[in-house]
Design an enzyme around this catalytic site. Structure first.
Site, short mmCIF file in Angstrom:
data_model
loop_
_atom_site.label_atom_id
_atom_site.label_comp_id
_atom_site.label_asym_id
_atom_site.label_seq_id
_atom_site.Cartn_x
_atom_site.Cartn_y
_atom_site.Cartn_z
N HIS A 69 0.84 -1.20 0.00
CA HIS A 69 0.00 0.00 0.00
C HIS A 69 0.88 1.24 0.00
O HIS A 69 0.69 2.15 -0.82
CB HIS A 69 -0.93 -0.01 1.21
CG HIS A 69 -1.58 1.32 1.50
ND1 HIS A 69 -2.50 1.88 0.65
CD2 HIS A 69 -1.41 2.20 2.51
CE1 HIS A 69 -2.89 3.06 1.14
NE2 HIS A 69 -2.23 3.28 2.27
N ASP A 98 7.75 22.15 -25.87
CA ASP A 98 7.63 20.80 -25.30
C ASP A 98 8.59 20.74 -24.13
O ASP A 98 9.17 21.76 -23.74
CB ASP A 98 7.98 19.73 -26.35
CG ASP A 98 7.30 18.39 -26.05
OD1 ASP A 98 7.64 17.80 -25.02
OD2 ASP A 98 6.43 17.97 -26.83
N SER A 162 14.04 6.44 -13.34
CA SER A 162 12.95 7.16 -14.01
C SER A 162 12.73 8.53 -13.38
O SER A 162 12.61 9.54 -14.08
CB SER A 162 11.68 6.30 -13.92
OG SER A 162 10.53 7.11 -13.91
N SER A 163 12.71 8.58 -12.05
CA SER A 163 12.50 9.86 -11.35
C SER A 163 13.61 10.84 -11.65
O SER A 163 13.36 12.04 -11.84
CB SER A 163 12.46 9.65 -9.84
OG SER A 163 11.25 9.09 -9.46
N GLU A 248 11.82 13.25 0.48
CA GLU A 248 10.77 12.59 -0.30
C GLU A 248 9.38 13.05 0.15
O GLU A 248 8.48 13.25 -0.66
CB GLU A 248 10.90 11.07 -0.14
CG GLU A 248 9.72 10.24 -0.62
CD GLU A 248 9.55 10.25 -2.13
OE1 GLU A 248 10.53 10.59 -2.84
OE2 GLU A 248 8.45 9.92 -2.59
N TYR A 250 8.61 15.91 1.20
CA TYR A 250 8.34 17.23 0.63
C TYR A 250 8.20 17.17 -0.88
O TYR A 250 7.51 18.00 -1.47
CB TYR A 250 9.43 18.22 1.05
CG TYR A 250 9.37 18.45 2.54
CD1 TYR A 250 8.13 18.50 3.17
CD2 TYR A 250 10.49 18.58 3.32
CE1 TYR A 250 8.03 18.68 4.52
CE2 TYR A 250 10.39 18.76 4.69
CZ TYR A 250 9.16 18.80 5.28
OH TYR A 250 9.06 18.96 6.63
N SER A 261 -1.70 27.25 -4.85
CA SER A 261 -1.38 28.66 -5.15
C SER A 261 -1.89 29.08 -6.52
O SER A 261 -1.94 30.27 -6.82
CB SER A 261 0.13 28.88 -5.08
OG SER A 261 0.61 28.47 -3.83
N HIS A 295 14.21 12.90 12.88
CA HIS A 295 13.00 12.96 13.70
C HIS A 295 12.10 11.75 13.46
O HIS A 295 11.14 11.55 14.18
CB HIS A 295 12.24 14.29 13.50
CG HIS A 295 11.63 14.47 12.16
ND1 HIS A 295 11.55 15.69 11.54
CD2 HIS A 295 11.05 13.61 11.29
CE1 HIS A 295 10.96 15.57 10.37
NE2 HIS A 295 10.65 14.31 10.20
N HIS A 296 12.42 10.96 12.42
CA HIS A 296 11.67 9.71 12.20
C HIS A 296 12.19 8.61 13.11
O HIS A 296 11.64 7.52 13.12
CB HIS A 296 11.81 9.26 10.75
CG HIS A 296 11.18 10.20 9.78
ND1 HIS A 296 9.88 10.08 9.37
CD2 HIS A 296 11.66 11.30 9.15
CE1 HIS A 296 9.59 11.06 8.51
NE2 HIS A 296 10.65 11.82 8.37
N THR A 321 6.14 26.97 6.49
CA THR A 321 4.83 26.39 6.19
C THR A 321 3.73 27.32 6.66
O THR A 321 2.71 27.51 5.98
CB THR A 321 4.69 25.01 6.86
OG1 THR A 321 5.87 24.26 6.61
CG2 THR A 321 3.49 24.27 6.31
N LYS A 324 3.11 30.03 4.24
CA LYS A 324 2.29 29.60 3.12
C LYS A 324 0.81 29.61 3.48
O LYS A 324 -0.03 30.14 2.74
CB LYS A 324 2.70 28.21 2.65
CG LYS A 324 4.01 28.24 1.91
CD LYS A 324 4.35 26.87 1.37
CE LYS A 324 5.40 27.00 0.30
NZ LYS A 324 4.94 27.67 -0.90
#
Lengths: 518, 318
Positions: A69, A98, A162-163, A248, A250, A261, A295-296, A321, A324
Site C-alpha cells: 500500500h 515541449d 525514471s524519477s 521525499e 516534501y 497557489s 525525527h523519524h 509552512t 504559506k
C-alpha cells in the site's frame, strides 16, 4: 518542422510518443491505476482491522499489504501524478514548445509500468512479496526478508532512474525553455515548486539507490553495512533511508503547494498574496528537509544532542509552512469567492493539511514522540498530510485543468458530490486514528486490543466510503472526457497563466514559437 | 495555429523529435537486465542455476544497442544542424544535473563511512551513553580503525561469519608491505590527477583547432584511465589473495570495496565515454565551437577525479 500535425494513429502513439501532453496523460492514468490498486491494498488492511482478532488474512499477508500500500501510493500514485501534471502544465506555463528532452521524457514514463509490474509480481512469488513496511528497515528487509526482496530492490532502482531522468528534464525545461520575458520571479508557483521538487529528487533518489544497493550487497555478497556483527549498524540503514525519506515527503507536497497557489487566487478573484514569500518559503522548506531526517527515529537511541538538534530543526519547518498557509488565507480574505469543485478541494487542502501539520509538530517534540512513535497517531498524521495534502491537491488540479486538457467541462454537481464524499470519507477514516494512536494502538499489526474496536470500525467504514468515492471520480473523469459542455479558452473567470490563452482542448503542439510575455 | 501569429522575432525553432522507438526498447532492455540480474542473484543464493544470467545478458545487449543507436541518432541530428543553441543548452543542463545525481550517490556511501567511523564504531566499542548497552552484546570488542577484527570474531571466535583480515592487512600506507614506493593508491592518484590535466590539454587542443593535439591528449587520457583500472585490479588482487581482505571482512572491507569499487566502475564508464569520443574524433566529429559530447565526457572525467581525491583522503589516508 514548422508544420503542425496531430498525434499518430493507434497504440504506437503512446509507445513512441515524444509529446509532453501524451506523456502527461500516460503518467496521470498510470497514477490513477496505482491509486486504485494501492487503495485496494488499503481496504484489505481496513477490512481486517474492522474487528479485533484475525478474520480475513494471515498476518504475513497483512504485512505485505501495508508494505505494498505504501509503495504503490508513494511511488506509484502520488509521484507519477505530479510528474503527469508537470508534463502537461510546465511547458504550457512557461511558453515552451515541449519538454527539453522529449525522448528521454518518454523513457522516464515507460520505466514506471515495468517497475511496478516487477514490484507487484512479487506478491505471487514464493515466500510472498515485501513484508517489511514501505520504509524497509534492515534487518527485516535483509536478514529476514523473503527472496523476492531482490526484485523489490531492482524495481526501486529503475523507478529511481525514471524519477531522476524526469527531474532532469523538468529542471532543463524550466531553466532553459522559458519564453523570452518569463523571468524566474514571473513563473507560476506550480513551476517554482516543481523546480525545487526536481532539485530534491535529483539530490535524494541517488541516496535511495545507494541505500538499496547496500541492502543488495548485504543480502547477496556478505557485506556488513547493516550488521553489527561485522562492525556495521542496522541504524545506519535508517539514517540513509530517511536522508532520502524526509525530502521525499516534501517531494510529495511541494507541487501540491503550487497547485493550491494556482487555484485559490482564481476562485477568490484576487492575485496570490505574497508571491515572493511563497517562493522563499518553498526554498526554505526544501533546505530544511535535508537536516531533519532523524525525527523519524527519535526512539532508536540517539545521543541527546542529536535528539535536540533534530527536534528544533523540525519545528523550524513550521515557520515557512505557516507563511504559506497565511498567504493562502490572506489571498481568500475579502475575495469574491465562489466554491467550484477545484476550490472546494483547495480549501479542504489548506484546512486539513494544517491539521496534519499540527500533529506533525506534536510528533516533532522528541519526548512526546517517545509515546507516539509507531502508534496510529503517526498513521493519522501522515495520512492527514498526504491524503488531503497530496491527493486532494491532485484532484483539485484535475478538476481545474481537465477542461483545458479535453475541452469539456466536468459536471459541477457530480464534482461537488465527489468532493463531499471524499471529504467525509477521509475524515471518518483518519480522524479516529488520532484517538486510538494516543491511547497506544501500535501500527502495522493485524490485531488489536478490544478497547480500540469502536474507533477502528468507524475508520474502516470511512475507508470504504472514501475508496468507493474514487470509483465515482473515475466515472466523472471518463464522462467529462467523452462529452459535456464545451469549455471556453479561459475556462474560469480571468485565471492567470499562459495555459489559459490557448484553445480548449489544448492543441497537440503549443507555443512552437514563444508567446510574448507581459 | 493561434500561437503562431504572436511569435517572437528571430526565434530558432526548437527541434522536437518525431515519435521514437528508442525509449520503449531501452525500457525493455533495462527491465530484462534487472529482472535477469535479480533472478541470477537469487539463484546464486539458492545455489541453483537457471536462466537469470541469460535474461540479464540479453537485456544488457538490448539496452546497450538501443543506447548506441539513440546516441548515434542524436549526434547525426546535431550534425545536420537541427539543434538550435537553446536545444544544445538543454543537453548541457542535462549532463550537469546527471553528474550532481552521481555526486549524491557517492555521498550515500561516504556518509555511511563517516557514520560508522564516528558513531557506530565507537558505540560498538562501548563508548558513550549508547556504548553501555552495546558493550553487553559485544563484550571485549575494542573499536579501532581500520577494523581488522570484527565484533563477530571477538564474541564467536572461529564460528564468526564476518572475519576481518587481521592486523597489518589494511590498505593504509602504514601497512604498505614493501614501503611507500610500492603503495599502489599513490600511483593511482598520480595517474588520475594527470589524466584530468591531459583531458584538459585535449580540450585546449580542440579549442585551438589543433586536431592532432586533441586526439593525442585524448588518447593519453584513455590510456591513463586503463592504467588506473589495471592498478586497481592489482590492488584488489593483492587485497583478496595476499591480505585476505574481502567484501566479507566486516565493515572495513565493506566500505573499502564498495567505495573504491563504485569509483572504479565510474572510471570504467568515464573511460568508455572518452574512448567513444576518441573514435568520434577519428571520424572527424567535433569542432572548436560545437563539441559538447566531448566536453560532457570530460566533465564526467573530472568528476570521477574529484571523487578519487576524496577517496584517497577518507579511505586511504585518514
Amino acid at each position: 518542422m514548422g508544420d503542425h500535425h496531430g498525434p499518430a494513429k493507434g497504440f504506437g502513439r503512446w509507445l513512441f510518443t515524444t509529446n509532453h501532453k501524451d506523456i502527461g496523460t500516460m503518467y496521470l492514468w498510470f497514477s490513477f491505476a496505482m491509486f486504485l490498486l494501492g487503495g485496494v491494498f488499503a481496504l484489505v488492511i481496513r477490512a481486517e482491522l474492522f474487528q479485533p482478532g484475525l478474520q480475513l488474512v494471515r498476518p504475513e499477508f497483512f504485512n505485505q499489504m501495508t508494505t505494498m500500500h505504501g509503495l504503490a501510493m508513494v511511488f506509484g500514485a502520488v509521484m507519477p501524478a505530479f510528474l503527469g501534471l508537470a508534463n502537461w502544465l510546465i511547458p504550457m506555463m512557461v511558453g515552451a514548445p515541449d519538454m527539453a528532452l522529449p525522448r528521454m521524457n518518454n523513457w522516464s514514463f515507460w520505466i514506471l509500468p515495468f517497475a511496478f509490474a516487477l514490484l507487484a509480481s512479487t506478491l505471487f512469488m514464493e515466500g510472498g512479496g515485501p513484508n517489511f513496511g514501505w520504509t524497509f528497515y534492515a534487518p527485516l528487509s535483509t536478514t529476514y526478508a523473503p527472496p523476492s526482496v531482490t526484485y523489490f530492490i531492482f524495481a526501486i532502482h529503475i523507478m529511481g532512474a525514471s524519477s531522476i531522468m524526469g527531474s532532469i528534464n523538468i529542471i532543463a525545461t524550466i531553466l532553459n525553455m522559458r519564453a523570452p520575458g518569463m523571468t524566474l520571479m514571473k513563473m507560476p508557483l506550480f513551476v517554482w515548486t516543481w523546480l525545487i521538487t526536481a532539485y530534491l529528487l535529483i539530490a535524494v533518489m541517488p541516496v535511495l539507490a545507494g541505500c538499496v544497493t547496500m541492502m543488495l550487497m548485504d543480502i547477496h555478497f556478505g557485506t556488513s553495512f547493516f550488521s553489527a556483527a561485522g562492525g556495521g549498524d542496522p541504524i545506519l540503514f535508517q539514517h540513509v533511508f530517511w536522508f532520502f525519506g524526509h525530502p521525499e515527503v516534501y517531494i510529495m507536497i511541494l507541487p501540491a503547494f503550487g497547485i493550491a497557489s494556482a487555484i485559490i487566487p482564481t476562485f477568490a478573484r484576487k492575485p496570490l498574496f505574497g508571491y515572493a514569500s511563497m517562493v522563499y518559503a518553498t526554498a526554505s522548506i526544501a533546505f530544511l528537509s535535508f537536516i531533519v531526517w532523524a525525527h523519524h527515529m527519535f526512539t532508536v537511541g540517539m545521543p541527546i544532542a542529536g535528539e535536540l538538534f533534530f527536534m528544533y530543526a523540525t519545528m523550524l519547518i513550521a515557520v515557512p509552512t505557516g507563511v504559506k498557509v497565511f498567504n493562502w488565507v490572506s489571498t481568500m480574505f475579502r475575495g469574491s469567492m465562489t466554491f467550484e469543485t477545484p476550490m472546494l478541494f483547495a480549501i479542504a487542502f489548506v484546512i486539513l493539511f494544517s491539521i496534519g501539520g499540527f500533529s506533525g509538530l506534536m510528533l516533532a517534540i522528541a519526548p512526546a514522540d517517545f509515546q507516539y512513535h509507531d502508534t496510529y497517531f503517526v498513521v493519522a498524521h501522515f495520512h492527514y498530510v498526504l491524503v488531503p495534502g497530496a491527493i486532494f491537491s491532485i484532484m483539485a488540479a484535475v478538476y481545474y485543468w481537465l477542461p483545458k486538457w479535453c475541452g469539456n467541462m466536468y459536471d459541477e454537481r457530480l464534482g461537488k458530490a465527489h468532493f463531499w464524499l471524499s471529504f467525509i470519507g477521509l475524515n471518518v477514516t483518519f480522524f479516529p486514528m488520532h484517538f486510538v494512536g494516543l491511547a497506544g494502538m501500535p501500527r502495522r499489526i493485524p490485531d488489536y486490543a478490544l478497547q480500540f474496536a469502536d474507533f477502528n470500525q468507524i475508520a474502516s467504514m470511512g475507508a470504504f466510503l472514501f475508496g468507493f468515492s474514487q470509483v465515482f471520480f473515475l466515472f466523472i473523469v471518463i464522462k467529462t472526457i467523452r462529452g459535456g459542455a464545451k469549455a471556453t479558452d479561459e475556462v474560469w473567470e480571468n485565471p492567470e497563466g499562459l495555459e489559459w490563452t490557448i484553445p480548449s482542448p489544448a492543441p497537440y503542439h503549443t507555443f512552437t514559437t514563444p508567446p510574448p510575455i507581459k | 495555429m493561434a500561437t503562431d501569429s504572436k511569435s517572437v522575432d528571430g526565434y530558432e525553432p526548437y527541434y522536437v523529435p518525431e515519435q521514437s522507438a528508442f525509449p520503449i526498447l531501452a525500457t525493455i532492455g533495462l527491465f530484462a537486465f534487472v529482472f535477469g540480474l535479480g533472478t541470477f542473484f537469487n539463484e546464486m543464493q539458492a545455489e541453483t542455476s537457471g536462466s537469470g544470467r541469460y535474461i540479464s545478458i540479453a537485456g544488457f545487449l538490448i539496452l546497450s544497442a538501443t543506447l548506441f543507436f539513440w546516441f548515434r541518432q542524436a549526434i547525426s541530428e546535431n550534425m545536420q544542424g537541427m539543434n538550435s543553441m537553446q536545444l544544445k543548452r538543454s543537453y548541457v543542463w542535462g549532463m550537469g544535473w546527471f553528474i550532481f545525481s552521481e555526486v549524491m550517490f557517492f555521498a550515500a556511501f561516504f556518509g555511511a563511512l563517516f557514520y560508522v567511523r564516528n558513531f557506530a564504531g565507537p558505540w560498538l566499542g562501548g563508548e558513550g551513553d549508547k556504548g553501555v548497552h552495546i558493550a553487553l552484546l559485544w563484550e571485549n570488542f575494542k573499536y579501532t580503525w581500520p577494523m581488522m577484527e570484527t565484533p563477530d570474531q571477538v564474541v564467536n571466535g572461529a564460528k564468526a561469519a564476518f572475519v576481518g583480515a587481521g592486523e597489518g592487512n589494511s590498505l593504509y600506507p602504514a601497512d604498505a608491505h614493501n614501503g611507500l614506493l610500492h603503495w599502489l593508491p599513490l600511483y593511482n592518484t598520480i595517474i588520475l590527477l594527470a589524466s584530468s590535466v591531459t583531458v584538459h590539454m585535449a580540450h585546449v587542443g580542440l579549442k585551438n583547432d589543433n586536431r592532432s593535439a586533441f586526439k593525442g591528449w585524448l588518447f593519453i587520457t584513455v590510456a591513463l584511465g586503463i592504467g588506473f583500472l589495471f592498478l586497481q585490479y592489482m590492488e584488489y588482487h593483492e587485497a583478496y589473495v595476499d591480505l585476505g581482505l574481502t567484501l566479507e571482512s566486516g565493515i572495513y572491507g565493506t566500505t573499502f570495496f564498495m567505495l573504491t569499487g563504485f569509483h572504479g566502475f565510474h572510471v570504467f564508464l568515464g573511460m568508455t565515454m572518452l574512448l567513444i569520443m576518441l573514435l568520434r574524433a577519428q571520424k572527424g566529429h567535433f569542432s572548436h565551437e560545437d563539441c559538447f559530447g566531448f566536453e560532457a565526457a570530460s566533465w564526467y572525467w573530472h568528476f570521477v577525479d574529484v571523487v578519487w581525491v576524496c577517496l584517497f583522503f577518507f579511505v586511504y589516508i585518514i
